[in-house]
Design a protein around this motif. Structure first.
Motif, PDB file in Angstrom:
ATOM      1  N   ILE A 152       0.972  -1.252   0.211  1.00 38.87           N
ATOM      2  CA  ILE A 152      -0.061   0.008   0.037  1.00 38.87           C
ATOM      3  C   ILE A 152       0.837   1.406   0.074  1.00 38.87           C
ATOM      4  O   ILE A 152       0.486   2.236  -0.664  1.00 38.87           O
ATOM      5  CB  ILE A 152      -0.935   0.065   1.301  1.00 38.87           C
ATOM      6  CG1 ILE A 152      -1.899  -1.317   0.936  1.00 38.87           C
ATOM      7  CG2 ILE A 152      -1.582   1.330   1.294  1.00 38.87           C
ATOM      8  CD1 ILE A 152      -2.753  -1.313   2.263  1.00 38.87           C
ATOM      9  N   GLY A 153       1.884   1.390   0.797  1.00 37.82           N
ATOM     10  CA  GLY A 153       2.894   2.403   0.850  1.00 37.82           C
ATOM     11  C   GLY A 153       3.443   2.607  -0.524  1.00 37.82           C
ATOM     12  O   GLY A 153       3.999   3.557  -0.783  1.00 37.82           O
ATOM     13  N   PHE A 159       0.625   4.464  -2.800  1.00 40.56           N
ATOM     14  CA  PHE A 159      -0.081   5.740  -2.605  1.00 40.56           C
ATOM     15  C   PHE A 159       0.832   6.683  -1.973  1.00 40.56           C
ATOM     16  O   PHE A 159       2.059   6.168  -1.369  1.00 40.56           O
ATOM     17  CB  PHE A 159      -1.290   5.594  -1.732  1.00 40.56           C
ATOM     18  CG  PHE A 159      -2.572   4.660  -2.448  1.00 40.56           C
ATOM     19  CD1 PHE A 159      -3.387   5.036  -3.384  1.00 40.56           C
ATOM     20  CD2 PHE A 159      -2.318   3.307  -1.990  1.00 40.56           C
ATOM     21  CE1 PHE A 159      -4.386   4.269  -3.631  1.00 40.56           C
ATOM     22  CE2 PHE A 159      -3.505   2.425  -2.695  1.00 40.56           C
ATOM     23  CZ  PHE A 159      -4.426   3.045  -3.597  1.00 40.56           C
ATOM     24  N   ILE A 160       0.727   7.895  -1.606  1.00 36.88           N
ATOM     25  CA  ILE A 160       1.376   8.857  -1.018  1.00 36.88           C
ATOM     26  C   ILE A 160       0.564   9.965  -0.240  1.00 36.88           C
ATOM     27  O   ILE A 160      -0.750  10.175  -0.691  1.00 36.88           O
ATOM     28  CB  ILE A 160       2.434   9.508  -2.116  1.00 36.88           C
ATOM     29  CG1 ILE A 160       3.652  10.128  -1.277  1.00 36.88           C
ATOM     30  CG2 ILE A 160       1.759  10.458  -3.094  1.00 36.88           C
ATOM     31  CD1 ILE A 160       4.814  10.531  -2.244  1.00 36.88           C
ATOM     32  N   ARG A 184      -2.202   8.024   1.139  1.00 36.78           N
ATOM     33  CA  ARG A 184      -1.632   6.840   1.566  1.00 36.78           C
ATOM     34  C   ARG A 184      -2.355   6.902   3.187  1.00 36.78           C
ATOM     35  O   ARG A 184      -2.400   5.387   3.492  1.00 36.78           O
ATOM     36  CB  ARG A 184      -0.284   7.096   1.715  1.00 36.78           C
ATOM     37  CG  ARG A 184       0.327   5.719   2.415  1.00 36.78           C
ATOM     38  CD  ARG A 184       2.018   5.791   2.010  1.00 36.78           C
ATOM     39  NE  ARG A 184       2.495   7.066   2.762  1.00 36.78           N
ATOM     40  CZ  ARG A 184       3.957   7.512   2.651  1.00 36.78           C
ATOM     41  NH1 ARG A 184       4.601   6.864   1.612  1.00 36.78           N
ATOM     42  NH2 ARG A 184       4.235   8.534   3.288  1.00 36.78           N
ATOM     43  N   ALA A 212       5.773   5.061  -5.406  1.00 40.08           N
ATOM     44  CA  ALA A 212       5.041   6.008  -5.053  1.00 40.08           C
ATOM     45  C   ALA A 212       5.776   7.225  -4.588  1.00 40.08           C
ATOM     46  O   ALA A 212       5.558   8.644  -4.812  1.00 40.08           O
ATOM     47  CB  ALA A 212       4.188   5.805  -3.996  1.00 40.08           C
ATOM     48  N   ASP A 258       1.506   5.386   9.521  1.00 35.97           N
ATOM     49  CA  ASP A 258       1.818   6.259   8.661  1.00 35.97           C
ATOM     50  C   ASP A 258       3.179   7.147   9.175  1.00 35.97           C
ATOM     51  O   ASP A 258       4.067   7.408   8.298  1.00 35.97           O
ATOM     52  CB  ASP A 258       0.633   7.461   8.798  1.00 35.97           C
ATOM     53  CG  ASP A 258       0.566   8.211   7.402  1.00 35.97           C
ATOM     54  OD1 ASP A 258       1.065   7.498   6.158  1.00 35.97           O
ATOM     55  OD2 ASP A 258      -0.040   9.217   7.275  1.00 35.97           O
TER      56      ASP A 258
END
Length: 500
Positions: free
Chosen positions: A172-173, A176-177, A181, A243, A399
């Motif tokens: 996932i990291g 997305f950003i 994210r 990302a 995060d």
């Protein structure tokens, strides 16, 4: 006209459409070739699958797998009273089931973190899901003379689930950003309380429907096979750092020892990992013992009777599971929204929101043990508020890690953070609480009231650990900006390197 790499033309496409291949897009002015032929149904199906492999779909599937991970983990907790009666084990013996699970989970986590930074991640994920599903299904056939075999099976399940928890957040990291994210990680970590709650609920329902606790262990394996297949088909394998715009421009990988040294010097990572351990300690102990504590409270209040034969009442497990699902949803959503708003005021918003929520949670968790003897409803209200505040920090903690750790070390960082949080947290807390409860019960003459009080006194250890976790988040806030800037500089340096 739309063209697939097999040299076939998909019917129903206009001549002005862009031409798509498996490797990218071509000019829309490409003329139809006489060599092209209509796609077969199989080729159309494969093309449809490729179009479904979007980052959003992948994130949803990974979140679904995480729900199953935690659902399977807490199914045993939902039928723990039945397991105790079936195998005739004490509080500490019952707590051992969760302890061996977490011990194997945390030992395997660094190994899978190392593999996840170097090999195909989705293959590791799907194999892990298939493995724990198979072992969980087999464990539902263990007879009462082989409790040690049930303990061993939970150990093996921990290894399978460790692969998923260590690697899936890094995928996932890499897709997305920034705020996207944060949102996707919030959805992913919503699976922790949601899956935990569903473990209690579905385990209790399956037990009641089948008439035996064995059936509780036969639900999640079937869903696990579906999840593993979906991961193989729909989840892509993004380039590490894509990302962050450094994919394809990274130097030769550093050694595992070098990665560990860098993580040990990362103060935000270290303190947030210790805070995560405090959360794990509390949630691990609560997940196993709060339903049992509430059952004993009702026996003391004479609104229920002690379970003497199977199947035992599942009411408290169902209610606790439902509360966990709702508070998990509220906690993750409130945490994400609050952090997003607070970032406009301070760049240290992430660790500060976690610290405040932890300290607030400790207050309401303390109140559980004050009101439970007189009011079960009051205890449930305190559980609701305390869990909501505690669950605020799940996604935010992840995060924080993404902000302060460079992409090429993230799988290792997630795995070692999991190792630390379990080693110092829920690896020992269920057994420790059960052991303290047993020791207190042996100190005085056995009675229904003392069984209730002894477990409550043992659980009182949790609020103090939660306060300690809040202090660790405050320490994280002190170093967060420096560590984030260092990580951004490293990413910038990597992005300027020529491709190798």
């Amino acid at each position: 006209m739309c063209v697939e790499s097999d040299g076939c033309e998909i019917e129903g496409c206009s001549s002005s459409d862009e031409v798509h291949t498996l490797s990218g897009s071509m000019s829309p002015t490409l003329e139809s070739s006489p060599d092209l032929h209509p796609c077969t149904p199989g080729q159309k199906f494969r093309a449809a699958l490729l179009r479904c492999r979007s980052p959003f779909v992948a994130a949803v599937i990974l979140s679904f797998g995480n729900v199953l991970n935690y659902m399977d983990r807490y199914t045993v907790a939902g039928v723990l009273l039945d397991i105790k009666k079936h195998f005739l084990v004490s509080d500490s013996g019952a707590g051992l089931l969760q302890t061996v699970f977490i011990c194997s989970f945390m030992v395997a986590a660094p190994i899978f973190g190392y593999l996840g930074d170097r090999f195909n991640r989705k293959i590791i994920l799907s194999c892990g899901i298939f493995f724990w599903s198979f072992v969980t299904l087999l464990s539902s056939f263990i007879t009462k003379d082989y409790y040690w075999l049930l303990v061993l099976s939970r150990c093996l399940v921990g290894i399978g689930e460790s692969s998923y928890s260590s690697i899936s957040p890094t995928i996932i990291g890499d897709m997305f950003i920034n705020n996207k994210r944060t949102m996707m990680l919030s959805v992913f970590y919503l699976a922790i309380p949601l899956g935990s709650g569903l473990g209690y609920i579905l385990g209790s329902i399956a037990k009641d429907a089948g008439g035996h606790w064995y059936w509780a262990l036969r639900v999640s394996p079937m869903l696990g096979l579906i999840a593993g297949t979906l991961v193989l088909i729909f989840v892509p394998e993004p380039k590490r750092g894509s990302a962050d715009h450094i994919a394809g421009r990274m130097q030769t990988r550093t050694s595992w020892l070098c990665d560990m040294k860098a993580l040990a010097k990362n103060r935000s990572y270290v303190f947030s990992s210790l805070a995560s351990a405090a959360v794990s300690f509390a949630t691990g102990a609560f997940g196993i013992w709060i339903p049992q504590y509430l059952v004993r409270a009702q026996v003391v209040q004479k609104t229920a009777e002690s379970c003497t034969s199977q199947p035992c009442s599942s009411t408290d497990s169902l209610i606790f599971g439902a509360i966990t699902c709702v508070t998990g949803l509220l906690g993750v959503v409130i945490g994400a929204v609050t952090t997003r708003l607070c970032r406009k005021k301070t760049e240290r918003a992430d660790p500060l929101v976690c610290a405040v929520s932890m300290l607030g949670s400790a207050i309401f968790i303390c109140l559980i043990f004050v009101v439970a003897k007189k009011s079960i409803v009051g205890a449930y209200i305190c559980i609701f508020i305390g869990e909501t505040l505690l669950f605020l920090n799940w996604a935010i903690t992840a995060d924080i890690l993404m902000f302060v750790v460079i992409p090429t070390r993230r799988a290792t960082a997630v795995a070692f953070q999991g190792f630390t949080s379990h080693l110092l947290g829920d690896a020992g807390s269920p057994y420790l609480i059960g052991l303290i409860s047993d020791s207190l019960q042996e100190s005085y003459s056995k009675s229904v009231l003392w069984e209730f009080l002894s477990l409550g006194y043992a659980l009182m250890l949790c609020p103090f650990v939660i306060v300690l976790g809040g202090m660790f988040f405050l320490a994280t806030a002190l170093f967060f900006l420096d560590d984030r800037d260092k990580a951004e500089k490293q990413v910038s340096q990597l992005s300027q390197l020529p491709s190798i």
